[in-house]
Design a protein around this motif. Structure first.
Motif, PDB file in Angstrom:
ATOM      1  N   ARG A  52       0.826  -1.208   0.000  1.00  0.00           N
ATOM      2  CA  ARG A  52       0.000   0.000   0.000  1.00  0.00           C
ATOM      3  C   ARG A  52       0.857   1.254   0.000  1.00  0.00           C
ATOM      4  N   ARG A  53       1.916   1.241   0.772  1.00  0.00           N
ATOM      5  CA  ARG A  53       2.810   2.405   0.842  1.00  0.00           C
ATOM      6  C   ARG A  53       3.527   2.623  -0.489  1.00  0.00           C
ATOM      7  N   ILE A  54       3.943   1.547  -1.133  1.00  0.00           N
ATOM      8  CA  ILE A  54       4.596   1.662  -2.443  1.00  0.00           C
ATOM      9  C   ILE A  54       3.604   2.207  -3.463  1.00  0.00           C
ATOM     10  N   ARG A  55       2.409   1.640  -3.489  1.00  0.00           N
ATOM     11  CA  ARG A  55       1.383   2.072  -4.440  1.00  0.00           C
ATOM     12  C   ARG A  55       1.052   3.552  -4.250  1.00  0.00           C
ATOM     13  N   GLN A  56       0.919   3.990  -2.995  1.00  0.00           N
ATOM     14  CA  GLN A  56       0.616   5.392  -2.713  1.00  0.00           C
ATOM     15  C   GLN A  56       1.755   6.300  -3.168  1.00  0.00           C
ATOM     16  N   SER A  57       2.988   5.879  -2.955  1.00  0.00           N
ATOM     17  CA  SER A  57       4.138   6.682  -3.374  1.00  0.00           C
ATOM     18  C   SER A  57       4.176   6.838  -4.886  1.00  0.00           C
ATOM     19  N   ILE A  58       3.935   5.752  -5.607  1.00  0.00           N
ATOM     20  CA  ILE A  58       3.926   5.801  -7.067  1.00  0.00           C
ATOM     21  C   ILE A  58       2.765   6.667  -7.560  1.00  0.00           C
ATOM     22  N   GLU A  64       5.308   5.079 -21.398  1.00  0.00           N
ATOM     23  CA  GLU A  64       5.639   3.890 -22.179  1.00  0.00           C
ATOM     24  C   GLU A  64       6.503   2.874 -21.421  1.00  0.00           C
ATOM     25  N   LEU A  65       6.245   2.682 -20.138  1.00  0.00           N
ATOM     26  CA  LEU A  65       7.049   1.765 -19.333  1.00  0.00           C
ATOM     27  C   LEU A  65       6.202   0.771 -18.552  1.00  0.00           C
ATOM     28  N   ASP A  66       6.751  -0.439 -18.407  1.00  0.00           N
ATOM     29  CA  ASP A  66       6.284  -1.378 -17.392  1.00  0.00           C
ATOM     30  C   ASP A  66       7.330  -1.325 -16.289  1.00  0.00           C
ATOM     31  N   ILE A  67       6.898  -1.114 -15.062  1.00  0.00           N
ATOM     32  CA  ILE A  67       7.815  -0.965 -13.934  1.00  0.00           C
ATOM     33  C   ILE A  67       7.488  -2.019 -12.885  1.00  0.00           C
ATOM     34  N   LEU A  68       8.505  -2.749 -12.441  1.00  0.00           N
ATOM     35  CA  LEU A  68       8.351  -3.686 -11.331  1.00  0.00           C
ATOM     36  C   LEU A  68       9.136  -3.151 -10.152  1.00  0.00           C
ATOM     37  N   VAL A  69       8.499  -3.110  -9.003  1.00  0.00           N
ATOM     38  CA  VAL A  69       9.155  -2.679  -7.772  1.00  0.00           C
ATOM     39  C   VAL A  69       9.181  -3.875  -6.840  1.00  0.00           C
ATOM     40  N   ILE A  70      10.385  -4.271  -6.440  1.00  0.00           N
ATOM     41  CA  ILE A  70      10.540  -5.389  -5.525  1.00  0.00           C
ATOM     42  C   ILE A  70      11.084  -4.844  -4.214  1.00  0.00           C
ATOM     43  N   LYS A 102       8.600   6.668   0.418  1.00  0.00           N
ATOM     44  CA  LYS A 102       8.498   7.518  -0.771  1.00  0.00           C
ATOM     45  C   LYS A 102       9.862   8.087  -1.149  1.00  0.00           C
ATOM     46  N   GLU A 103      10.647   8.509  -0.163  1.00  0.00           N
ATOM     47  CA  GLU A 103      11.988   9.032  -0.445  1.00  0.00           C
ATOM     48  C   GLU A 103      12.853   7.979  -1.134  1.00  0.00           C
ATOM     49  N   GLN A 104      12.760   6.739  -0.658  1.00  0.00           N
ATOM     50  CA  GLN A 104      13.564   5.665  -1.245  1.00  0.00           C
ATOM     51  C   GLN A 104      13.068   5.292  -2.649  1.00  0.00           C
ATOM     52  N   ILE A 105      11.757   5.336  -2.865  1.00  0.00           N
ATOM     53  CA  ILE A 105      11.199   5.085  -4.206  1.00  0.00           C
ATOM     54  C   ILE A 105      11.706   6.162  -5.169  1.00  0.00           C
TER      55      ILE A 105
END
Length: 116
Positions: free
Chosen positions: A62-68, A78-84, A98-101
């Motif tokens: 949820r935190r990653i999704r909110q940051s993005i 034009e990108l597919d992005i994967l965040v692990i 968010k700072e780290q993203i």
């Protein structure tokens, strides 16, 4: 974030993994794959069991999704992005995540740097 902005199918994840360009920091790994025929970017998120129990992993997602979502205007279409997420991200605050993203997206030259 609407479902059209998400990568859900395992075949799509595998395609980005196989033909990727990746960048990492201590907290996240970002894989990217350019697609010229897309109208908007798509995001895939992966959080392993090493991060914690199910509720901890959902919390991180949820935190990653909110940051993005907050960075959406600065992301190319034009990108597919994967965040692990790496285990070090567990129990971190929303602001820190968010700072780290932002940091890892700048390393990957994905984020458009704003003029000050």
């Amino acid at each position: 974030m609407r479902k059209t902005f998400r990568i859900k199918k395992p075949t799509d994840f595998q395609l980005v993994f196989n033909k990727h360009r990746s960048v990492a920091n201590k907290y996240f790994i970002v894989y990217q794959l350019g697609k010229s025929d897309q109208k908007h970017f798509r995001l895939g998120i992966s959080v392993s069991k090493k991060v914690g129990k199910a509720h901890d992993r959902v919390w991180v997602k949820r935190r990653i999704r909110q940051s993005i979502l907050e960075l959406k205007p600065q992301l190319p279409n034009e990108l597919d992005i994967l965040v692990i997420a790496r285990p070090a991200v567990a129990k971190q605050s929303q602001k820190f995540i968010k700072e780290q993203i932002v940091h890892v997206l700048k390393l990957a030259n994905i984020l458009k740097v704003e003029e000050e």
